[in-house]
Enzyme design. Structure first.
Site, PDB file in Angstrom:
ATOM      1  N   CYS A 286      33.834  55.369  67.167  1.00  0.00           N
ATOM      2  CA  CYS A 286      33.839  56.817  66.926  1.00  0.00           C
ATOM      3  C   CYS A 286      35.264  57.324  66.799  1.00  0.00           C
ATOM      4  CB  CYS A 286      33.123  57.524  68.066  1.00  0.00           C
ATOM      5  SG  CYS A 286      33.740  57.051  69.680  1.00  0.00           S
TER       6      CYS A 286
ATOM      7  N   GLU B 213      28.388  62.958  73.022  1.00  0.00           N
ATOM      8  CA  GLU B 213      29.554  62.237  72.469  1.00  0.00           C
ATOM      9  C   GLU B 213      29.120  61.728  71.104  1.00  0.00           C
ATOM     10  OE1 GLU B 213      32.439  61.995  73.741  1.00  0.00           O
ATOM     11  OE2 GLU B 213      32.297  62.138  75.913  1.00  0.00           O
TER      12      GLU B 213
HETATM   13  P1  NAP Z   1      22.407  56.470  66.779  1.00  0.00           P
HETATM   14  O1  NAP Z   1      21.586  55.931  65.696  1.00  0.00           O
HETATM   15  O2  NAP Z   1      22.432  57.927  67.000  1.00  0.00           O
HETATM   16  O3  NAP Z   1      21.955  55.733  68.123  1.00  0.00           O
HETATM   17  C1  NAP Z   1      22.542  56.028  69.385  1.00  0.00           C
HETATM   18  C2  NAP Z   1      21.449  56.052  70.428  1.00  0.00           C
HETATM   19  O4  NAP Z   1      20.645  57.210  70.219  1.00  0.00           O
HETATM   20  C3  NAP Z   1      20.495  54.863  70.358  1.00  0.00           C
HETATM   21  O5  NAP Z   1      20.093  54.538  71.659  1.00  0.00           O
HETATM   22  C4  NAP Z   1      19.351  55.402  69.549  1.00  0.00           C
HETATM   23  O6  NAP Z   1      18.145  54.717  69.772  1.00  0.00           O
HETATM   24  C5  NAP Z   1      19.273  56.817  70.073  1.00  0.00           C
HETATM   25  N1  NAP Z   1      18.669  57.782  69.159  1.00  0.00           N
HETATM   26  C6  NAP Z   1      18.762  57.832  67.809  1.00  0.00           C
HETATM   27  N2  NAP Z   1      18.096  58.913  67.336  1.00  0.00           N
HETATM   28  C7  NAP Z   1      17.585  59.551  68.413  1.00  0.00           C
HETATM   29  C8  NAP Z   1      16.773  60.710  68.591  1.00  0.00           C
HETATM   30  N3  NAP Z   1      16.407  61.460  67.543  1.00  0.00           N
HETATM   31  N4  NAP Z   1      16.401  61.065  69.838  1.00  0.00           N
HETATM   32  C9  NAP Z   1      16.794  60.349  70.893  1.00  0.00           C
HETATM   33  N5  NAP Z   1      17.539  59.229  70.801  1.00  0.00           N
HETATM   34  C10 NAP Z   1      17.942  58.838  69.581  1.00  0.00           C
HETATM   35  O7  NAP Z   1      23.937  56.051  66.616  1.00  0.00           O
HETATM   36  P2  NAP Z   1      24.497  54.591  66.327  1.00  0.00           P
HETATM   37  O8  NAP Z   1      24.312  54.275  64.894  1.00  0.00           O
HETATM   38  O9  NAP Z   1      23.945  53.624  67.325  1.00  0.00           O
HETATM   39  O10 NAP Z   1      26.019  54.816  66.672  1.00  0.00           O
HETATM   40  C11 NAP Z   1      26.934  55.254  65.745  1.00  0.00           C
HETATM   41  C12 NAP Z   1      27.291  56.706  65.930  1.00  0.00           C
HETATM   42  O11 NAP Z   1      27.692  56.948  67.276  1.00  0.00           O
HETATM   43  C13 NAP Z   1      28.492  57.100  65.104  1.00  0.00           C
HETATM   44  O12 NAP Z   1      28.318  58.373  64.569  1.00  0.00           O
HETATM   45  C14 NAP Z   1      29.616  57.099  66.105  1.00  0.00           C
HETATM   46  O13 NAP Z   1      30.736  57.858  65.724  1.00  0.00           O
HETATM   47  C15 NAP Z   1      28.937  57.619  67.304  1.00  0.00           C
HETATM   48  N6  NAP Z   1      29.685  57.280  68.510  1.00  0.00           N
HETATM   49  C16 NAP Z   1      30.280  58.276  69.217  1.00  0.00           C
HETATM   50  C17 NAP Z   1      31.037  57.985  70.333  1.00  0.00           C
HETATM   51  C18 NAP Z   1      31.708  59.051  71.132  1.00  0.00           C
HETATM   52  O14 NAP Z   1      32.158  58.774  72.231  1.00  0.00           O
HETATM   53  N7  NAP Z   1      31.815  60.269  70.661  1.00  0.00           N
HETATM   54  C19 NAP Z   1      31.160  56.649  70.736  1.00  0.00           C
HETATM   55  C20 NAP Z   1      30.540  55.668  69.984  1.00  0.00           C
HETATM   56  C21 NAP Z   1      29.788  55.992  68.884  1.00  0.00           C
HETATM   57  P3  NAP Z   1      17.612  53.593  68.731  1.00  0.00           P
HETATM   58  O15 NAP Z   1      18.628  52.509  68.695  1.00  0.00           O
HETATM   59  O16 NAP Z   1      16.326  53.168  69.331  1.00  0.00           O
HETATM   60  O17 NAP Z   1      17.475  54.301  67.417  1.00  0.00           O
END
Ligand code: NAP
Length: 456
Positions: A263, A229
């Site tokens: 998102c 997602e």
């Molecule tokens: P993020 O930086 O990707 O973090 C999300 C989760 O993934 C965190 O637990 C993060 O851990 C972990 N993570 C990051 N890089 C990783 C990697 N290389 N390998 C494994 N785990 C990893 O995203 P965010 O800034 O928190 O959230 C914003 C993004 O999420 C936006 O793009 C938004 O659109 C998207 N989003 C999508 C949905 C949907 O349902 N499609 C819903 C909400 C948000 P750490 O915190 O330890 O880095």
């Protein structure tokens, strides 16, 4: 070390030691053992557990809401509503679990044969979750997982550890057995190793594309199912017969709910020529009317951005958008106050191939785009690598549905902002990811759809 910082004040709230390799091993082993018991509990017991979890969440909504507001800055009213929504999702699966999981008779079989499909759990599922809806994102994975008989391991975003632990406690207090839902306090770099563990049966991630590629890649390598997602750049399409004032009022909320960090927030506002000016003007008025302030204050609609680096990234994207020719119709500033605030911003005359059209801006920034007619609006709506949601605004519902059906996205709404609901599947296409959460699709994301064939 994981550190929670209150984005409204910039002050540290708490720090948490990371789990070392031995603790991660203990927790994964506990999950695997718990699964062997949990998969055999009667469906009735799992449904009752979800009903109790709904009660616990409703009872704790205020305290949990405050925790979310402290850790990631969303307005308290929205944080409390999020917890109640989690309770509603638990109730949905408790109430409809029996129907959803009823064996499905197969059709069109050879004469005399009888066959049916049952959905059985797979095992411990790792959920990698973001901070923006710190309870909802987890529960929309967890409630169907628990109904089916899977068990959950959570790696939450590193800035909302308090929320992760509070949810773990709520699940335990609802009576779920030890090991059924555990938090792993680990860094992103540890995730691939957990997915590779033979005891872990699948992985789901909600977050950025980078996280999606990494988690999806690790799951693929280990031949395990995954759900991704990811980000979105939802189009909000305003047709020439729309109620422009109403559309603009909803548009401001659709963009700025959750401080603009959703998102499925509407991000590109595509208005056809005939209503472009009226819509842009009304949107500016509505955005300027949204109250920015202390997220604990009931009057506040927009609190701070969750982290300083994310606020700075928004400021940089807006600067680059203006350099590329977008018109700054309002905002574009960081309010002069403590905390990581960013003013509600409207960018006009946004064109394809520019930052404000092509990138996801994760904050209260609306990009307004001009279309010549319905067909051009659809073309522009789809001219993105994302495909999460979209909405269409028109007084002619049939015309709205025709446009909705042409949008390349997982959820298309007519005359309503995009939202998730347990009764309908949620997810994206293109770079917004794959797989679905919620409804029956979410329940079966990590299931063995087993055929039972009985000879005639
Ligand atoms: P993020 O930086 O990707 O973090 C999300 C989760 O993934 C965190 O637990 C993060 O851990 C972990 N993570 C990051 N890089 C990783 C990697 N290389 N390998 C494994 N785990 C990893 O995203 P965010 O800034 O928190 O959230 C914003 C993004 O999420 C936006 O793009 C938004 O659109 C998207 N989003 C999508 C949905 C949907 O349902 N499609 C819903 C909400 C948000 P750490 O915190 O330890 O880095």
């Amino acid at each position: 070390m994981l550190v929670s910082i209150n984005p409204a004040t910039g002050r540290e709230i708490a720090r948490y030691d990371l789990h070392d390799a031995a603790e991660v091993e203990r927790r994964v082993a506990r999950a695997a053992e718990a699964f062997q018991r949990f998969r055999n509990t009667p469906l009735e017991a799992r449904r009752a557990g979800l009903s109790r979890l709904a009660e616990v969440l409703d009872d704790r909504a205020d305290a949990l809401g405050r925790l979310a507001t402290d850790e990631m800055g969303k307005p308290l009213t929205q944080a409390v509503a999020e917890v109640h929504k989690c309770a509603a999702a638990c109730r949905y699966y408790a109430d409809h679990g029996e129907t959803l999981l009823a064996p499905r008779p197969a059709k069109h079989l050879p004469d005399g044969a009888r066959a049916y499909v049952v959905h059985q759990p797979l095992g411990p599922i790792l959920a990698v979750m973001p901070w923006n809806f710190p309870f909802w994102q987890v529960v929309r994975f967890l409630a169907p997982a628990l109904l089916l008989g899977n068990v959950g391991l959570l790696k939450h975003a590193s800035n909302v550890t308090g929320c992760a632990l509070a949810l773990e406690a709520a699940v335990a207090d609802a009576g779920f057995a030890e090991g059924v839902f555990q938090t792993l306090l680990i860094e992103a770099k540890t995730v691939a190793g957990v997915i590779a563990d033979p005891r872990v049966a699948g992985a789901t991630v909600t977050g950025s594309e980078g996280a999606g590629r990494s988690v999806g890649g690790a799951a693929g390598k280990a031949l395990k199912p995954s759900v991704l997602e990811l980000g979105g750049s939802d189009a909000f399409v305003v047709l020439d017969d729309a109620d422009v004032e109403h559309a603009a009022a909803v548009a401001a909320k659709a963009r700025c709910q959750n401080n603009g960090q959703s998102c499925i927030a509407a991000k590109r506002f595509i208005a056809v020529d005939a209503v472009y000016d009226a819509f842009a003007e009304a949107l500016v008025r509505e955005m300027e009317a949204l109250r920015v302030g202390n997220p604990m204050d009931a009057e506040t609609y927009i609190g701070p951005i969750a982290r300083q680096d994310l606020r700075d990234e928004i400021a940089d994207q807006v600067k680059r958008a203006v350099d590329e020719g977008a018109a700054l119709l309002t905002g574009g500033t960081m309010p002069d106050r403590t905390g990581f605030f960013y003013a509600p911003t409207v960018l006009g005359d946004v064109r394809e191939g520019t930052v404000a059209f092509d990138e996801e801006i994760f904050g209260p920034v609306a990009s307004v785009v001009r279309a010549t007619d319905d067909a051009d609006a659809v073309r522009l709506a789809n001219a993105t690598r994302f495909g999460l949601g979209g909405s269409v605004w028109t007084r002619d519902v049939a015309r709205g549905e025709r446009v909705a059906l042409q949008l390349e996205c997982g959820s298309a709404f007519v005359n309503a902002m995009v939202a998730s609901h347990p009764a309908v599947p949620f997810g994206g296409v293109k770079d917004s990811g794959y797989g679905r959460e919620l409804a029956a699709e979410g329940l079966f994301a990590f299931a063995n759809a087993k055929t039972v064939w009985v000879a005639g």
